[in-house]
Design an enzyme around this catalytic site. Structure first.
Site, mmCIF file in Angstrom:
data_model
loop_
_atom_site.group_PDB
_atom_site.id
_atom_site.type_symbol
_atom_site.label_atom_id
_atom_site.label_comp_id
_atom_site.label_asym_id
_atom_site.label_seq_id
_atom_site.Cartn_x
_atom_site.Cartn_y
_atom_site.Cartn_z
ATOM 1 N N HIS A 28 0.820 -1.210 0.000
ATOM 2 C CA HIS A 28 0.000 0.000 0.000
ATOM 3 C C HIS A 28 0.850 1.254 0.000
ATOM 4 O O HIS A 28 1.942 1.270 0.551
ATOM 5 C CB HIS A 28 -0.971 0.021 1.185
ATOM 6 N N HIS A 39 0.580 5.271 1.145
ATOM 7 C CA HIS A 39 -0.169 6.313 1.852
ATOM 8 C C HIS A 39 -0.118 7.567 0.992
ATOM 9 O O HIS A 39 0.976 8.008 0.611
ATOM 10 C CB HIS A 39 0.489 6.647 3.198
#
Ligand SMILES: [Zn+2]
Length: 135
Positions: A94, A96
């Protein structure tokens, strides 16, 4: 992966405040933002980290982040959009993406719980900017 919370979000077994998705990626609001509009961009195929992704998918992930950066910045009225890759929270790749007005705002110790009402309002603002904004 069976016990992966992000895979469950992708499968819609766990609800999320999604703002954008295509067949390969999903962007949704983290429930513990450092700033309002703090997004997580994830690939829909499980990988332990962004660096474990095949080269083409890795490149597409960052291109998807680039495509969201302007609408995210406009929606939240921030000076910049910051990006962090660390992967300690959940072992599913992932990025951010965080609306920021200064360099220290990316500090993860600033995380706080956001209410469902706040998250839904912010998600609506960002979705509206993605669909209707001019970028
Ligand atoms: Zn996963």
């Amino acid at each position: 992966m069976a016990d992966c919370i992000f895979c469950k979000i992708i499968a819609k077994e766990i609800p999320s405040h999604a703002v954008w998705e295509n067949d390969r990626f999903l962007a949704f609001l983290t429930i513990r933002p450092v700033n309002p509009g703090h997004l997580l961009m994830i690939p829909k195929v499980h990988a332990d980290s962004v660096f474990a992704l095949p080269a083409a998918r890795y490149q597409e992930l960052f291109e998807a982040a680039k495509a969201l950066s302007a609408p995210l910045q406009h929606a939240m009225g921030s000076a910049r959009v910051g990006m962090v890759v660390e992967g300690f929270g959940v072992p599913h790749a992932h990025l951010h993406l965080v609306p920021i007005n200064g360099p220290r705002e990316l500090d993860s110790t600033r995380e706080r719980d956001a209410s469902p009402g706040e998250l839904e309002a912010v998600a609506k603002t960002i979705r509206n900017e993605i669909e209707n904004g001019s970028h």
